[in-house]
Scaffold this active site. Structure first.
Site, PDB file in Angstrom:
ATOM      1  N   ALA A  74      45.399   6.344  41.207  1.00 39.35           N
ATOM      2  CA  ALA A  74      44.760   6.324  40.128  1.00 39.35           C
ATOM      3  C   ALA A  74      44.037   8.016  39.964  1.00 39.35           C
ATOM      4  CB  ALA A  74      43.480   5.537  40.229  1.00 39.35           C
ATOM      5  N   GLU A 105      35.906   7.416  58.336  1.00 40.17           N
ATOM      6  CA  GLU A 105      36.060   8.618  59.411  1.00 40.17           C
ATOM      7  C   GLU A 105      36.048   9.931  58.701  1.00 40.17           C
ATOM      8  OE1 GLU A 105      36.173   8.249  63.006  1.00 40.17           O
ATOM      9  OE2 GLU A 105      35.591  10.481  62.631  1.00 40.17           O
ATOM     10  N   VAL A 118      32.657  12.552  57.667  1.00 38.35           N
ATOM     11  CA  VAL A 118      31.963  13.352  58.661  1.00 38.35           C
ATOM     12  C   VAL A 118      32.746  14.276  59.345  1.00 38.35           C
ATOM     13  CG1 VAL A 118      30.263  13.945  60.481  1.00 38.35           C
ATOM     14  CG2 VAL A 118      29.984  11.774  58.872  1.00 38.35           C
ATOM     15  N   LYS A 122      26.241  14.238  55.634  1.00 38.00           N
ATOM     16  CA  LYS A 122      26.727  13.865  56.937  1.00 38.00           C
ATOM     17  C   LYS A 122      25.613  13.545  58.226  1.00 38.00           C
ATOM     18  CE  LYS A 122      30.457  16.753  55.402  1.00 38.00           C
ATOM     19  NZ  LYS A 122      30.905  18.370  55.327  1.00 38.00           N
ATOM     20  N   GLY A 157      39.795  20.485  54.256  1.00 33.79           N
ATOM     21  CA  GLY A 157      41.099  20.793  54.029  1.00 33.79           C
ATOM     22  C   GLY A 157      42.023  19.587  53.852  1.00 33.79           C
TER      23      GLY A 157
HETATM   24  P1  NDP Z   1      39.370  16.519  44.440  1.00 38.52           P
HETATM   25  O1  NDP Z   1      38.258  16.937  43.451  1.00 38.52           O
HETATM   26  O2  NDP Z   1      40.476  17.561  44.777  1.00 38.52           O
HETATM   27  O3  NDP Z   1      40.235  15.090  44.003  1.00 38.52           O
HETATM   28  C1  NDP Z   1      39.553  14.135  43.156  1.00 38.52           C
HETATM   29  C2  NDP Z   1      40.770  13.216  42.904  1.00 38.52           C
HETATM   30  O4  NDP Z   1      39.823  12.109  41.973  1.00 38.52           O
HETATM   31  C3  NDP Z   1      41.650  13.737  41.653  1.00 38.52           C
HETATM   32  O5  NDP Z   1      42.844  13.672  41.752  1.00 38.52           O
HETATM   33  C4  NDP Z   1      40.861  13.278  40.186  1.00 38.52           C
HETATM   34  O6  NDP Z   1      42.007  13.161  39.168  1.00 38.52           O
HETATM   35  C5  NDP Z   1      40.639  11.834  40.636  1.00 38.52           C
HETATM   36  N1  NDP Z   1      39.356  11.533  39.809  1.00 38.52           N
HETATM   37  C6  NDP Z   1      38.337  11.938  39.469  1.00 38.52           C
HETATM   38  N2  NDP Z   1      37.618  11.133  38.882  1.00 38.52           N
HETATM   39  C7  NDP Z   1      38.280   9.908  38.370  1.00 38.52           C
HETATM   40  C8  NDP Z   1      37.980   9.026  37.919  1.00 38.52           C
HETATM   41  N3  NDP Z   1      37.002   8.688  37.215  1.00 38.52           N
HETATM   42  N4  NDP Z   1      39.205   7.903  37.749  1.00 38.52           N
HETATM   43  C9  NDP Z   1      40.244   8.078  38.652  1.00 38.52           C
HETATM   44  N5  NDP Z   1      40.432   9.446  39.229  1.00 38.52           N
HETATM   45  C10 NDP Z   1      39.619  10.180  39.451  1.00 38.52           C
HETATM   46  O7  NDP Z   1      38.546  15.731  45.537  1.00 38.52           O
HETATM   47  P2  NDP Z   1      38.990  15.961  47.207  1.00 38.52           P
HETATM   48  O8  NDP Z   1      40.285  15.426  47.434  1.00 38.52           O
HETATM   49  O9  NDP Z   1      38.652  17.489  47.845  1.00 38.52           O
HETATM   50  O10 NDP Z   1      37.923  15.059  47.944  1.00 38.52           O
HETATM   51  C11 NDP Z   1      38.156  13.464  47.902  1.00 38.52           C
HETATM   52  C12 NDP Z   1      37.176  12.995  48.852  1.00 38.52           C
HETATM   53  O11 NDP Z   1      37.308  13.292  49.996  1.00 38.52           O
HETATM   54  C13 NDP Z   1      35.516  13.374  48.302  1.00 38.52           C
HETATM   55  O12 NDP Z   1      34.820  12.256  48.670  1.00 38.52           O
HETATM   56  C14 NDP Z   1      35.135  14.282  49.321  1.00 38.52           C
HETATM   57  O13 NDP Z   1      34.085  14.525  49.715  1.00 38.52           O
HETATM   58  C15 NDP Z   1      35.944  13.752  50.425  1.00 38.52           C
HETATM   59  N6  NDP Z   1      36.301  15.006  51.364  1.00 38.52           N
HETATM   60  C16 NDP Z   1      37.241  16.186  51.102  1.00 38.52           C
HETATM   61  C17 NDP Z   1      37.486  17.095  51.866  1.00 38.52           C
HETATM   62  C18 NDP Z   1      38.009  18.303  51.513  1.00 38.52           C
HETATM   63  O14 NDP Z   1      38.366  19.269  52.422  1.00 38.52           O
HETATM   64  N7  NDP Z   1      38.526  18.563  50.532  1.00 38.52           N
HETATM   65  C19 NDP Z   1      36.597  17.148  53.472  1.00 38.52           C
HETATM   66  C20 NDP Z   1      36.430  15.809  53.689  1.00 38.52           C
HETATM   67  C21 NDP Z   1      35.910  14.807  52.848  1.00 38.52           C
HETATM   68  P3  NDP Z   1      42.570  14.286  38.455  1.00 38.52           P
HETATM   69  O15 NDP Z   1      43.526  14.994  39.795  1.00 38.52           O
HETATM   70  O16 NDP Z   1      43.235  13.725  37.420  1.00 38.52           O
HETATM   71  O17 NDP Z   1      41.529  15.353  38.190  1.00 38.52           O
HETATM   72  N1  HSE Z   2      32.470  21.233  51.211  1.00 33.96           N
HETATM   73  C1  HSE Z   2      32.597  20.594  53.061  1.00 33.96           C
HETATM   74  C2  HSE Z   2      32.496  21.808  53.772  1.00 33.96           C
HETATM   75  C3  HSE Z   2      33.930  20.075  53.054  1.00 33.96           C
HETATM   76  O1  HSE Z   2      32.657  22.972  53.539  1.00 33.96           O
HETATM   77  O2  HSE Z   2      32.473  21.629  55.133  1.00 33.96           O
HETATM   78  C4  HSE Z   2      33.695  18.651  52.759  1.00 33.96           C
HETATM   79  O3  HSE Z   2      32.765  17.881  52.996  1.00 33.96           O
END
Ligand code: NDP
Ligand code: HSE
Length: 456
Positions: free
Chosen positions: A54, A138, A141, A214, A330
């Site tokens: 999704a 997991e 944090v 966290k 990442g």
């Molecule tokens: P992104 O912003 O890169 O991706 C979010 C995704 O969710 C996109 O594909 C987006 O769709 C989709 N999305 C947003 N809103 C909706 C909706 N209403 N319905 C369906 N899909 C939706 O996020 P990240 O991958 O960076 O992060 C994901 C999770 O992981 C978060 O909770 C973050 O805190 C956690 N996290 C991230 C880390 C990181 O390094 N990035 C590290 C640790 C945890 P579209 O592509 O179409 O915009």
């Molecule tokens: N934005 C965070 C960081 C990664 O810089 O550590 C997602 O929790």
């Protein structure tokens, strides 16, 4: 691969997987599920088949690892029609509603959403328990670093006294750039944004909110107590200057944004990682949960955590000190943590067993910021005249704060000097009274900064 072939042929069972979100992390999860499918089959006992992904915009350009035919904007359908649901959308809504729907449908749920857990963890745990299914997080944090598993499972037979962590890579990168290149906060932030560490709106990172979420999760797990975001005392790094960092160095310290969770008061134990467990608690036992910049002595393990890396130091009564270190963010590193949960949840569905339930039996009071006892570095602009030092020392003494070291920086003109004083551990109320006294002192032109010093 003989073992793989044998197990995959025996594992007649297929578990369906729905992925909510195909951004930085979701894309890597989908890629690894495909690339390492045979290994996951062996480890979990079932073939894992992604049936839907999704996203918000199904027509956006995507990494080729994300199969176009699986994309949908019907997140509810993905959440409610799979054995395992991986939430990687982030934020509170619609993530919360989707996870609750997935749990209600009987799916095992995996998420990396620290903001959601810090705000609604008990509700999600309760929904998983009611449905008799697993809830894992997991990745919430410290990204790839297995801190949640360590606290929730490895430390289940011990009594944690404190956790001290660098859990936000963006702020650690910014502080590191300021330290190694002498950059201002604004310039270091701009570099972090160019490299994709910091978002266009960097508030959650630089104001300490990401670290606070966290820290709330860490404290809940470490102390078997419900701790939410509102329980965390938070201060970010916006007001840290290059001068603060130079002065910290001169005092033999690095500046780090720390997440601190510690037991305080009677029975708190003795802790050996430089966080005082005595506390100014008025005889009450409880926990202190806070995020703030602090000076850390250069020989402390957290002082050598550079760049965007994360590290968490756990102190427990029997185990002593444990350190966890690695990539806190990442796509691929975070996907590694997500997939460890996927394998565990899948194995439970095949062989039986359950993820740990919420453990909040201790229900320790969360103490206010005034309960913490730490050392402080106080930087003063003073009249460089006979007796100034003695006057300042008496202000500290009169307010019950013991001085550990005094350093006078070079003459700054107009017969003024910068004096940097590091105290022994002091309760906030004594330190505040001393700082008030210094502000009223006619030898003190300005109290330049007051910073905590954590760790020995
Ligand atoms: P992104 O912003 O890169 O991706 C979010 C995704 O969710 C996109 O594909 C987006 O769709 C989709 N999305 C947003 N809103 C909706 C909706 N209403 N319905 C369906 N899909 C939706 O996020 P990240 O991958 O960076 O992060 C994901 C999770 O992981 C978060 O909770 C973050 O805190 C956690 N996290 C991230 C880390 C990181 O390094 N990035 C590290 C640790 C945890 P579209 O592509 O179409 O915009
Ligand atoms: N934005 C965070 C960081 C990664 O810089 O550590 C997602 O929790």
């Amino acid at each position: 691969m003989a073992e793989v072939e044998q197990v995959t042929s025996q594992a007649g069972r297929t578990l369906t997987v729905g992925v909510l979100g195909a951004g930085t992390v979701g894309t890597q999860v989908i890629r690894l599920l495909a690339e390492q499918a045979d290994d996951f089959t062996v480890r979990s006992g079932a073939r894992l088949e992604v049936t839907g992904v999704a996203v918000r915009d199904t027509r956006a350009r995507r990494d080729p690892a994300v199969p176009r035919d699986l994309l949908t904007d019907d997140a509810t359908a993905v959440a409610t029609s799979n054995d395992i649901v991986i939430e990687l959308i982030g934020g509170i809504e619609p993530a919360r509603t989707l996870i609750l729907a997935a749990l209600k449908s009987g799916a095992s749920v995996i998420t990396g959403n620290k903001a959601l857990i810090a705000a609604h963890g008990p509700q999600l745990y309760a929904a998983a328990a009611a449905a008799g299914t697993d809830f894992y997080y997991e990745a919430a944090v410290a990204g790839a670093v297995p801190v949640v598993y360590a606290l929730r499972e490895s430390m289940a037979g011990d009594r944690v006294t404190s956790v001290l962590g660098i859990v936000n890579g963006t702020t650690n990168y910014i502080l590191d750039e300021m330290t190694t290149k002498g950059l201002s906060f604004a310039d270091a932030l701009a570099t972090a944004q160019e490299l994709g560490y910091a978002e266009a709106d960097p508030t959650a990172d630089v104001d300490g909110l990401d670290a606070a979420a966290k820290c709330a999760i860490i404290a809940s797990l470490a102390f078997h107590t419900r701790v939410g975001l509102d329980d965390v005392t938070v201060e970010g790094i916006r007001d840290i200057t290059a001068e603060d960092i130079r002065e910290a160095h001169a005092s033999g310290c690095e500046v780090k944004l720390l997440a601190v969770a510690q037991r305080l008061g009677p029975g708190a134990g003795s802790g050996s990682q430089g966080v005082s467990t005595t506390g100014d608690t008025g005889g009450t036992s409880g926990i202190s949960v806070r995020v703030h910049p602090a000076l850390v002595p250069t020989d402390h393990p957290l002082a050598s955590v550079h760049g965007a890396f994360n590290a968490v130091l756990v102190e427990a009564e029997s185990a002593g000190r444990l350190m966890f270190y690695g990539q806190g963010a990442g796509g691929a590193p975070t996907a590694s943590a997500v997939l460890s949960d996927v394998v565990a949840a899948a194995a439970h569905r095949v062989y039986g067993g359950q993820a740990p339930r919420e453990s909040s039996y201790a229900a320790l009071p969360v103490l206010g910021p005034e309960a913490a006892v730490t050392r402080y570095q106080v930087q003063l602009l003073v009249d460089d005249a006979p007796g100034s030092l003695a006057v300042m020392a008496s202000v500290f003494a009169d307010n019950g704060v013991s001085i550990n070291s005094v350093r006078q920086s070079a003459y700054v003109g107009q017969e003024r000097a910068v004096v940097t004083i590091v105290t022994h551990p002091a309760a906030v109320r004594y330190l505040d009274a001393a700082v008030d006294g210094l502000r009223r002192c006619d030898r003190v032109v300005e109290v330049v900064s007051v910073r905590r010093v954590e760790g020995d």
